[in-house]
Design a protein around this motif. Structure first.
Motif, mmCIF file in Angstrom:
data_model
loop_
_atom_site.group_PDB
_atom_site.id
_atom_site.type_symbol
_atom_site.label_atom_id
_atom_site.label_comp_id
_atom_site.label_asym_id
_atom_site.label_seq_id
_atom_site.Cartn_x
_atom_site.Cartn_y
_atom_site.Cartn_z
ATOM 1 N N ALA A 123 0.805 -1.222 0.000
ATOM 2 C CA ALA A 123 0.000 0.000 0.000
ATOM 3 C C ALA A 123 0.839 1.273 0.000
ATOM 4 N N ARG A 124 2.135 1.141 0.291
ATOM 5 C CA ARG A 124 3.046 2.296 0.343
ATOM 6 C C ARG A 124 2.573 3.346 1.342
ATOM 7 N N ASN A 125 2.062 2.851 2.450
ATOM 8 C CA ASN A 125 1.623 3.701 3.554
ATOM 9 C C ASN A 125 1.869 2.953 4.858
ATOM 10 N N ALA A 126 1.409 3.532 5.964
ATOM 11 C CA ALA A 126 1.604 2.893 7.260
ATOM 12 C C ALA A 126 0.643 1.719 7.420
ATOM 13 N N ALA A 127 1.127 0.645 8.013
ATOM 14 C CA ALA A 127 0.306 -0.533 8.276
ATOM 15 C C ALA A 127 0.412 -0.901 9.740
ATOM 16 N N LEU A 128 -0.731 -1.233 10.345
ATOM 17 C CA LEU A 128 -0.787 -1.662 11.730
ATOM 18 C C LEU A 128 -1.525 -2.994 11.787
ATOM 19 N N VAL A 129 -0.980 -3.934 12.523
ATOM 20 C CA VAL A 129 -1.604 -5.246 12.669
ATOM 21 C C VAL A 129 -1.642 -5.598 14.139
ATOM 22 N N THR A 130 -2.839 -5.820 14.670
ATOM 23 C CA THR A 130 -2.955 -6.217 16.068
ATOM 24 C C THR A 130 -2.789 -7.719 16.190
ATOM 25 N N ILE A 131 -2.307 -8.143 17.338
ATOM 26 C CA ILE A 131 -2.026 -9.555 17.589
ATOM 27 C C ILE A 131 -3.145 -10.137 18.446
ATOM 28 N N PRO A 132 -3.829 -11.158 17.957
ATOM 29 C CA PRO A 132 -4.900 -11.755 18.759
ATOM 30 C C PRO A 132 -4.335 -12.426 20.006
ATOM 31 N N ARG A 133 -5.154 -12.497 21.023
ATOM 32 C CA ARG A 133 -4.785 -13.299 22.175
ATOM 33 C C ARG A 133 -4.810 -14.764 21.761
ATOM 34 N N SER A 134 -3.889 -15.535 22.306
ATOM 35 C CA SER A 134 -3.872 -16.964 21.974
ATOM 36 C C SER A 134 -4.968 -17.723 22.714
ATOM 37 N N ASP A 135 -5.518 -17.089 23.767
ATOM 38 C CA ASP A 135 -6.589 -17.731 24.537
ATOM 39 C C ASP A 135 -7.867 -16.920 24.359
ATOM 40 N N ALA A 136 -8.592 -17.197 23.280
ATOM 41 C CA ALA A 136 -9.799 -16.433 22.986
ATOM 42 C C ALA A 136 -10.802 -16.555 24.128
ATOM 43 N N LYS A 137 -11.298 -15.408 24.579
ATOM 44 C CA LYS A 137 -12.252 -15.405 25.683
ATOM 45 C C LYS A 137 -13.674 -15.502 25.158
ATOM 46 N N THR A 138 -14.520 -16.130 25.954
ATOM 47 C CA THR A 138 -15.944 -16.169 25.648
ATOM 48 C C THR A 138 -16.689 -15.347 26.686
ATOM 49 N N LEU A 139 -17.889 -14.937 26.329
ATOM 50 C CA LEU A 139 -18.697 -14.121 27.226
ATOM 51 C C LEU A 139 -19.348 -14.985 28.297
ATOM 52 N N LYS A 140 -19.270 -14.516 29.524
ATOM 53 C CA LYS A 140 -19.943 -15.199 30.633
ATOM 54 C C LYS A 140 -21.258 -14.514 30.978
ATOM 55 N N GLN A 141 -21.256 -13.159 30.965
ATOM 56 C CA GLN A 141 -22.485 -12.429 31.308
ATOM 57 C C GLN A 141 -22.373 -10.981 30.849
ATOM 58 N N VAL A 142 -23.499 -10.415 30.467
ATOM 59 C CA VAL A 142 -23.572 -8.989 30.181
ATOM 60 C C VAL A 142 -24.794 -8.411 30.902
ATOM 61 N N GLN A 143 -24.620 -7.213 31.472
ATOM 62 C CA GLN A 143 -25.714 -6.563 32.179
ATOM 63 C C GLN A 143 -25.730 -5.083 31.824
ATOM 64 N N LEU A 144 -26.902 -4.576 31.479
ATOM 65 C CA LEU A 144 -27.076 -3.152 31.224
ATOM 66 C C LEU A 144 -27.686 -2.502 32.461
ATOM 67 N N VAL A 145 -27.022 -1.463 32.960
ATOM 68 C CA VAL A 145 -27.466 -0.772 34.181
ATOM 69 C C VAL A 145 -27.884 0.645 33.819
ATOM 70 N N HIS A 146 -29.099 1.004 34.177
ATOM 71 C CA HIS A 146 -29.679 2.304 33.823
ATOM 72 C C HIS A 146 -28.863 3.461 34.393
ATOM 73 N N ILE A 147 -28.491 4.413 33.527
ATOM 74 C CA ILE A 147 -27.852 5.656 33.973
ATOM 75 C C ILE A 147 -28.846 6.796 33.843
ATOM 76 N N ASN A 148 -29.384 6.980 32.646
ATOM 77 C CA ASN A 148 -30.486 7.913 32.410
ATOM 78 C C ASN A 148 -31.306 7.364 31.250
ATOM 79 N N ASP A 149 -32.286 8.124 30.788
ATOM 80 C CA ASP A 149 -33.214 7.591 29.795
ATOM 81 C C ASP A 149 -32.536 7.125 28.517
ATOM 82 N N ARG A 150 -31.399 7.734 28.140
ATOM 83 C CA ARG A 150 -30.781 7.417 26.857
ATOM 84 C C ARG A 150 -29.400 6.791 26.968
ATOM 85 N N SER A 151 -29.007 6.383 28.170
ATOM 86 C CA SER A 151 -27.705 5.733 28.303
ATOM 87 C C SER A 151 -27.728 4.710 29.428
ATOM 88 N N ALA A 152 -26.844 3.715 29.296
ATOM 89 C CA ALA A 152 -26.739 2.657 30.297
ATOM 90 C C ALA A 152 -25.279 2.258 30.436
#
Length: 356
Positions: A123-152
């Motif tokens: 590409a003749r420009n700057a290149a950035l490549v991120t390195i994945p973790r070797s131990d891919a994580k899975t989701l255990k839980q997600v929770q949305l907590v009310h802050i105000n009417d339009r954000s959590a």
């Protein structure tokens, strides 16, 4: 909505952009007519260019000078006007040969360094490549907590016990009771999966859950990257005339070296496949307003993923850069999968030999 352009207007815009990308100078009507042997007068070309400027696709920076593409012009070019050409067979063979040099190496850092170097050369420009973790994580839980009417507050717990939090914007006013239902839907869809699998399963969501899923995926995705970034081609990028002034180059260098850009990009593309082009003010960081970004994800073992990104001026060679990012992302994913299979088979044979 895209403004209606005649075929001739599209041709003129395409030629102006291609000429400006190649020469880095404002483009005048005489240059177009003579270089491209156009069978129209300079007066006709000036009228076409003036209309393209009126519609926002070109800019006229100096009264006596030619015109340059606007961000809208570049966007139309990328989406509808540029040539859809892949890399040449010679380029593909050279890239494959370079990657074959690290076959059998389990160190993802080495693969990322090579990918950054290859992309910067293509590409003749700057290149950035991120390195994945070797131990891919899975989701255990997600929770949305009310802050105000339009954000959590989004609270994400991964299977290793790590916790991430981020503010989530809501599409419309929601109570905590409603957010509990959204959390339940997200957990039903995502628990036990890695980010790329979650991105596929997100298509089955609806309502508020579908609206906030990309933001949740962004939070989760950052846990799947090591934070290590391999870079190459910074000197090539800074040699471009857009960055000759130090006041333009310095904040850009700080962003590229600090890792903030890849975190922002992870939020944007984790639930989207293919190559993504971000132009000028579309960039997530103000310091990148003079730049365009071409980025895609690649996959490694266990469903973990990394990002391949090319950064350059908005006046970049979009056709070649997009083709390069696409090809390297596909090749890297394929070879890492094959490499992991080969390593596993070798380890299995060694274990069998030891047992005998």
């Amino acid at each position: 909505m895209e403004k209606q352009l005649t075929d001739r207007s599209k041709q003129v815009l395409k030629l102006v952009i291609e000429e400006y990308i190649a020469a880095a100078r404002p483009v005048g009507s005489e240059v177009l007519r003579e270089k491209y042997k156009l069978a129209v007068s300079s007066a006709t070309l000036r009228a076409e260019m003036a209309e393209l400027e009126r519609q926002g696709y070109l800019e006229h920076r100096h009264t006596s000078g030619g015109r340059v593409p606007s961000e809208s012009g570049y966007r139309l070019f990328v989406e509808n006007l540029m040539n859809r050409m892949g890399l040449s067979n010679a380029d593909m063979r050279r890239v494959e040969h370079q990657f074959h040099q690290v076959e059998g190496n389990p160190d993802l850092t080495r693969w990322a360094e090579l990918a950054a170097s290859v992309l910067a050369q293509l590409a003749r420009n700057a290149a950035l490549v991120t390195i994945p973790r070797s131990d891919a994580k899975t989701l255990k839980q997600v929770q949305l907590v009310h802050i105000n009417d339009r954000s959590a507050l989004t609270v994400v717990v991964m299977n290793d016990g790590s916790v991430r939090q981020s503010v989530c914007l809501l599409p419309y006013a929601s109570s905590q009771e409603e957010l509990n239902s959204v959390s339940a839907a997200l957990n039903a869809a995502f628990v036990g999966y890695v980010p790329l699998e979650m991105a596929v399963r997100a298509h089955g969501l609806n309502g508020i859950a579908a609206e906030v899923a990309p933001q949740v995926l962004g939070v989760v995705s950052r846990s799947g990257m090591s934070g290590t970034v391999s870079q190459s081609g910074l000197i090539s990028m800074l040699a471009q005339p857009e960055f000759h002034q130090s006041d333009a180059a310095r904040p850009l260098m700080e962003i590229l070296e600090g890792g903030a850009l890849v975190n922002e990009l992870a939020d944007r593309i984790v639930n989207r496949s293919g190559v993504h082009v971000i132009i000028g003010s579309e960039n997530p960081l103000q310091e990148m307003a003079l730049c365009s970004i071409v980025t895609a994800s690649y996959t490694a073992q266990g469903g973990s993923y990394g990002l391949l990104t090319v950064v350059g001026p908005t006046r970049m060679q979009y056709e070649r850069t997009i083709s390069s990012v696409y090809y390297v992302s596909r090749l890297l994913s394929s070879m890492l999968h094959d490499n992991n299979e080969s390593i596993r088979h070798a380890e299995s044979r060694r274990f069998d030999d030891t047992a005998d």
